[in-house]
Each structure stands twice: as structure tokens, then as C-alpha cells.
Design a protein around this motif. Sequence first.
Motif, PDB file in Angstrom:
ATOM      1  N   ILE A   1       0.771  -1.271  -0.095  1.00  0.00           N
ATOM      2  CA  ILE A   1      -0.007   0.037   0.019  1.00  0.00           C
ATOM      3  C   ILE A   1       1.007   1.226  -0.027  1.00  0.00           C
ATOM      4  N   PRO A   2       1.716   1.445   0.776  1.00  0.00           N
ATOM      5  CA  PRO A   2       2.744   2.482   0.717  1.00  0.00           C
ATOM      6  C   PRO A   2       3.472   2.555  -0.640  1.00  0.00           C
TER       7      PRO A   2
ATOM      8  N   LEU B   1      11.505   5.047   1.562  1.00  0.00           N
ATOM      9  CA  LEU B   1      12.809   5.085   2.333  1.00  0.00           C
ATOM     10  C   LEU B   1      12.245   4.458   3.487  1.00  0.00           C
ATOM     11  N   VAL B   2      11.140   5.372   4.249  1.00  0.00           N
ATOM     12  CA  VAL B   2      10.747   4.966   5.532  1.00  0.00           C
ATOM     13  C   VAL B   2       9.910   3.490   5.625  1.00  0.00           C
ATOM     14  N   THR B   3       9.373   3.341   4.621  1.00  0.00           N
ATOM     15  CA  THR B   3       8.455   2.124   4.483  1.00  0.00           C
ATOM     16  C   THR B   3       9.669   0.843   4.401  1.00  0.00           C
TER      17      THR B   3
ATOM     18  N   THR C   1      14.499   0.102   7.111  1.00  0.00           N
ATOM     19  CA  THR C   1      15.750  -0.172   7.865  1.00  0.00           C
ATOM     20  C   THR C   1      16.266   1.177   8.312  1.00  0.00           C
ATOM     21  N   VAL C   2      17.153   1.058   8.941  1.00  0.00           N
ATOM     22  CA  VAL C   2      17.853   2.356   9.875  1.00  0.00           C
ATOM     23  C   VAL C   2      18.322   3.018   8.532  1.00  0.00           C
ATOM     24  N   THR C   3      19.139   2.700   7.739  1.00  0.00           N
ATOM     25  CA  THR C   3      19.790   3.248   6.669  1.00  0.00           C
ATOM     26  C   THR C   3      18.739   4.046   5.712  1.00  0.00           C
ATOM     27  N   GLY C   4      17.502   3.511   5.453  1.00  0.00           N
ATOM     28  CA  GLY C   4      16.644   4.103   4.760  1.00  0.00           C
ATOM     29  C   GLY C   4      16.117   5.074   5.391  1.00  0.00           C
TER      30      GLY C   4
END
Length: 96
Positions: A5-6, A45-47, A50-53
Amino acid sequence: MHPTIPYVTAALLFGLGVFGVLRRRNAILLLMAVELMLNAVNLVLVTAGTVTGQVFALFVIVLAAAEVGVGLALVLRLYRLRTTVAVDEIDLAEKH
């Protein structure tokens, strides 16, 4: 929540931003379309989870803030010089 969905929402937002960049003549609306594309990238990136994202998302937010500041200053200067913010009416060959 299912991660599809995101991703679909981000793809739609990015597509809307690309459409805005390609179709708009007003420089302010052009900047808004670029912001929409950057927010779509942030959503992906948030979806990803990961911490890197998430760190990259913070960098994109900082980049967007800098883009708004510099872009708005350029648009204001352009309006003061030419009394228009239509990007297709700007003569780049003219020297002052």
C-alpha cells in the motif's frame, strides 16, 4: 500493514509529481511538484524499515528544505526582474 500500500501510494505521488514538472509553467508550482516527488521517495525509504533508509529519508528532508529556500529566493528574484514566474517565458540568452 502490508508494504504494498505505501509503495503504490508513493508511486502515485511520484507520478503526480512528474506530471506536475512536465506540465506546469509556473515556477512555484514546479517547485511544489518536485517536493511531491521528494516526499514520495521519503515514503519508500521509511517504508523499507531499515535504519539506513530512515537516515537517507532525513537527508532527503534536509535536501528538500534547502531546495525550497534556494528555489523560492530564485523565484522571487526572477519575479522582480521579469514580473513573471512562467518558466517558458524566461529568455536565457539575454544578458543584463
